[in-house]
Design an enzyme around this catalytic site. Structure first.
Site, PDB file in Angstrom:
ATOM      1  N   ASN A   8      22.473 -22.870  -2.375  1.00  0.00           N
ATOM      2  CA  ASN A   8      22.011 -23.513  -3.754  1.00  0.00           C
ATOM      3  C   ASN A   8      20.912 -22.831  -4.062  1.00  0.00           C
ATOM      4  O   ASN A   8      19.549 -22.878  -3.418  1.00  0.00           O
ATOM      5  CB  ASN A   8      21.675 -25.244  -3.337  1.00  0.00           C
ATOM      6  CG  ASN A   8      20.933 -25.813  -4.602  1.00  0.00           C
ATOM      7  OD1 ASN A   8      21.045 -25.208  -5.499  1.00  0.00           O
ATOM      8  ND2 ASN A   8      20.276 -26.697  -4.498  1.00  0.00           N
ATOM      9  N   LYS A  10      18.973 -22.854  -6.889  1.00  0.00           N
ATOM     10  CA  LYS A  10      18.146 -23.420  -7.500  1.00  0.00           C
ATOM     11  C   LYS A  10      17.496 -22.650  -8.685  1.00  0.00           C
ATOM     12  O   LYS A  10      18.828 -21.963  -9.280  1.00  0.00           O
ATOM     13  CB  LYS A  10      17.103 -23.874  -6.793  1.00  0.00           C
ATOM     14  CG  LYS A  10      17.365 -24.736  -5.447  1.00  0.00           C
ATOM     15  CD  LYS A  10      16.177 -25.398  -4.594  1.00  0.00           C
ATOM     16  CE  LYS A  10      16.837 -26.208  -3.352  1.00  0.00           C
ATOM     17  NZ  LYS A  10      15.693 -27.032  -3.015  1.00  0.00           N
ATOM     18  N   HIS A  85      21.201 -34.241  -6.839  1.00  0.00           N
ATOM     19  CA  HIS A  85      20.175 -33.696  -5.963  1.00  0.00           C
ATOM     20  C   HIS A  85      19.111 -34.188  -5.880  1.00  0.00           C
ATOM     21  O   HIS A  85      18.551 -34.811  -7.083  1.00  0.00           O
ATOM     22  CB  HIS A  85      20.082 -32.118  -6.352  1.00  0.00           C
ATOM     23  CG  HIS A  85      19.189 -31.163  -5.215  1.00  0.00           C
ATOM     24  ND1 HIS A  85      17.973 -31.170  -4.990  1.00  0.00           N
ATOM     25  CD2 HIS A  85      19.713 -30.397  -4.204  1.00  0.00           C
ATOM     26  CE1 HIS A  85      17.568 -30.523  -4.091  1.00  0.00           C
ATOM     27  NE2 HIS A  85      18.380 -30.100  -3.584  1.00  0.00           N
ATOM     28  N   GLU A  87      15.969 -33.249  -6.284  1.00  0.00           N
ATOM     29  CA  GLU A  87      15.011 -32.616  -7.242  1.00  0.00           C
ATOM     30  C   GLU A  87      15.518 -33.135  -8.827  1.00  0.00           C
ATOM     31  O   GLU A  87      14.698 -33.389  -9.695  1.00  0.00           O
ATOM     32  CB  GLU A  87      15.031 -30.939  -7.359  1.00  0.00           C
ATOM     33  CG  GLU A  87      14.380 -30.629  -6.074  1.00  0.00           C
ATOM     34  CD  GLU A  87      14.879 -29.459  -5.505  1.00  0.00           C
ATOM     35  OE1 GLU A  87      15.584 -28.440  -6.100  1.00  0.00           O
ATOM     36  OE2 GLU A  87      14.611 -28.798  -4.447  1.00  0.00           O
ATOM     37  N   GLU A 151      20.794 -34.900   2.551  1.00  0.00           N
ATOM     38  CA  GLU A 151      19.582 -34.043   2.597  1.00  0.00           C
ATOM     39  C   GLU A 151      18.271 -34.923   2.699  1.00  0.00           C
ATOM     40  O   GLU A 151      17.728 -35.550   1.517  1.00  0.00           O
ATOM     41  CB  GLU A 151      19.581 -33.177   1.257  1.00  0.00           C
ATOM     42  CG  GLU A 151      20.548 -32.226   1.121  1.00  0.00           C
ATOM     43  CD  GLU A 151      20.371 -31.146   0.404  1.00  0.00           C
ATOM     44  OE1 GLU A 151      20.442 -29.942   0.764  1.00  0.00           O
ATOM     45  OE2 GLU A 151      20.242 -31.284  -1.043  1.00  0.00           O
ATOM     46  N   GLY A 157      12.949 -27.624   1.825  1.00  0.00           N
ATOM     47  CA  GLY A 157      11.885 -26.809   1.878  1.00  0.00           C
ATOM     48  C   GLY A 157      10.563 -27.048   2.477  1.00  0.00           C
ATOM     49  O   GLY A 157       9.554 -26.149   2.400  1.00  0.00           O
ATOM     50  N   SER A 189      16.135 -27.432   4.787  1.00  0.00           N
ATOM     51  CA  SER A 189      15.472 -26.196   5.637  1.00  0.00           C
ATOM     52  C   SER A 189      16.426 -25.645   6.627  1.00  0.00           C
ATOM     53  O   SER A 189      15.968 -25.000   7.605  1.00  0.00           O
ATOM     54  CB  SER A 189      14.389 -26.890   6.431  1.00  0.00           C
ATOM     55  OG  SER A 189      13.085 -27.242   5.575  1.00  0.00           O
TER      56      SER A 189
HETATM   57  P1  PGA Z   1      16.095 -25.921   1.532  1.00  0.00           P
HETATM   58  O1  PGA Z   1      16.785 -26.583   0.215  1.00  0.00           O
HETATM   59  O2  PGA Z   1      17.183 -25.317   2.077  1.00  0.00           O
HETATM   60  O3  PGA Z   1      15.428 -24.789   0.826  1.00  0.00           O
HETATM   61  O4  PGA Z   1      15.327 -26.949   2.367  1.00  0.00           O
HETATM   62  C1  PGA Z   1      17.883 -27.306   0.514  1.00  0.00           C
HETATM   63  C2  PGA Z   1      18.406 -28.045  -0.856  1.00  0.00           C
HETATM   64  O5  PGA Z   1      17.601 -28.613  -1.561  1.00  0.00           O
HETATM   65  O6  PGA Z   1      19.514 -28.047  -1.368  1.00  0.00           O
END
Ligand code: PGA
Length: 227
Positions: A8, A10, A85, A87, A151, A157, A189
């Site tokens: 991903n 982003k 997601h 976010e 997640e 993150g 992460s």
């Molecule tokens: P990350 O993000 O690996 O940077 O923690 C995962 C995600 O949000 O899909």
């Protein structure tokens, strides 16, 4: 079974980054699903990658400035879509009702859906209630098979990840809510340093990788460990 690796990106790459990334990733011995920023999807498709969008709208066409529909994605050769997601839920205020409409429209257009679910740190003690609600409301009146990405929001993150026991317990709980053997990915992460330990969690079908996935060499390392 081969693990599913979802990258991903982003909103992190330029066109030039994308071109360099593809040059390196072309040599990978496994097949990741790439979720680029939508404007780069065609480049990945034309380079032979399985491609996902990071989001879609819940109508096929119309006056919705700035949105991208599942119908348009399908016409481009997109195979998967991430929906819900954290976010999107937090920053763009997507609720389970909207997510449900998006999933229905994506499935109508024969896209494979990766539904993201996860709890905040404050909700950790009640994670079963939180995840059940996201699944029940998000998948209301939907029979088709989908993929779940678990997640935990506190792990995205942050560099902090749940223990293998916690991931196993939560994944088993998620699976118990489905009438079929749903694929559950772990996300939050994941990187080249923790993947060796994470791969001991047998119940997960793969990983949704954010920050670490924008580096082609790191993604290759992760993929080689699990495949
Ligand atoms: P990350 O993000 O690996 O940077 O923690 C995962 C995600 O949000 O899909």
């Amino acid at each position: 079974m081969e693990k599913i690796i979802v990258a991903n990106h982003k909103m992190n790459m330029t066109l030039q980054d994308t071109q360099e990334y593809i040059k390196v990733l072309k040599n990978a011995s496994f097949k990741p699903i790439i979720c680029p920023t939508s404007i780069y999807a065609k480049i990945f498709i034309d380079s032979g990658f399985e491609t996902a969008l990071q989001n879609v709208y819940f109508e096929n066409k119309g006056a919705y400035t700035g949105e991208i529909s599942p119908w348009q994605a399908k016409s481009l050769g997109v195979k998967y879509v991430i929906i819900g997601h954290s976010e999107r839920r937090e920053i763009f205020k997507e609720d389970n009702k909207q997510i449900n409409k998006k999933i229905k429209k994506a499935l109508e257009n024969e896209l494979k859906v990766i539904l993201c679910i996860g709890e905040t740190l404050e909700q950790r003690a009640n994670y079963q209630t939180v995840l059940s609600k996201q699944i029940t409301e998000g998948l209301k009146d939907i029979e088709d098979r989908i993929i779940i990405a678990y997640e935990p929001i506190w792990a995205i993150g942050t560099g902090i990840i749940p223990t293998n026991e916690e991931i196993t317990e939560t994944t088993k709980f998620i699976k118990s809510l489905f009438s079929y053997d749903v694929d559950v990915l772990y996300g939050g992460s994941v990187n080249k340093n923790n993947i060796e330990a994470l791969k001991e969690v047998n119940v997960v079908s793969g990983y949704l990788i954010g920050g670490a996935s924008i580096y082609a060499e790191e993604l290759i390392k992760i993929g080689e460990v699990v495949s």
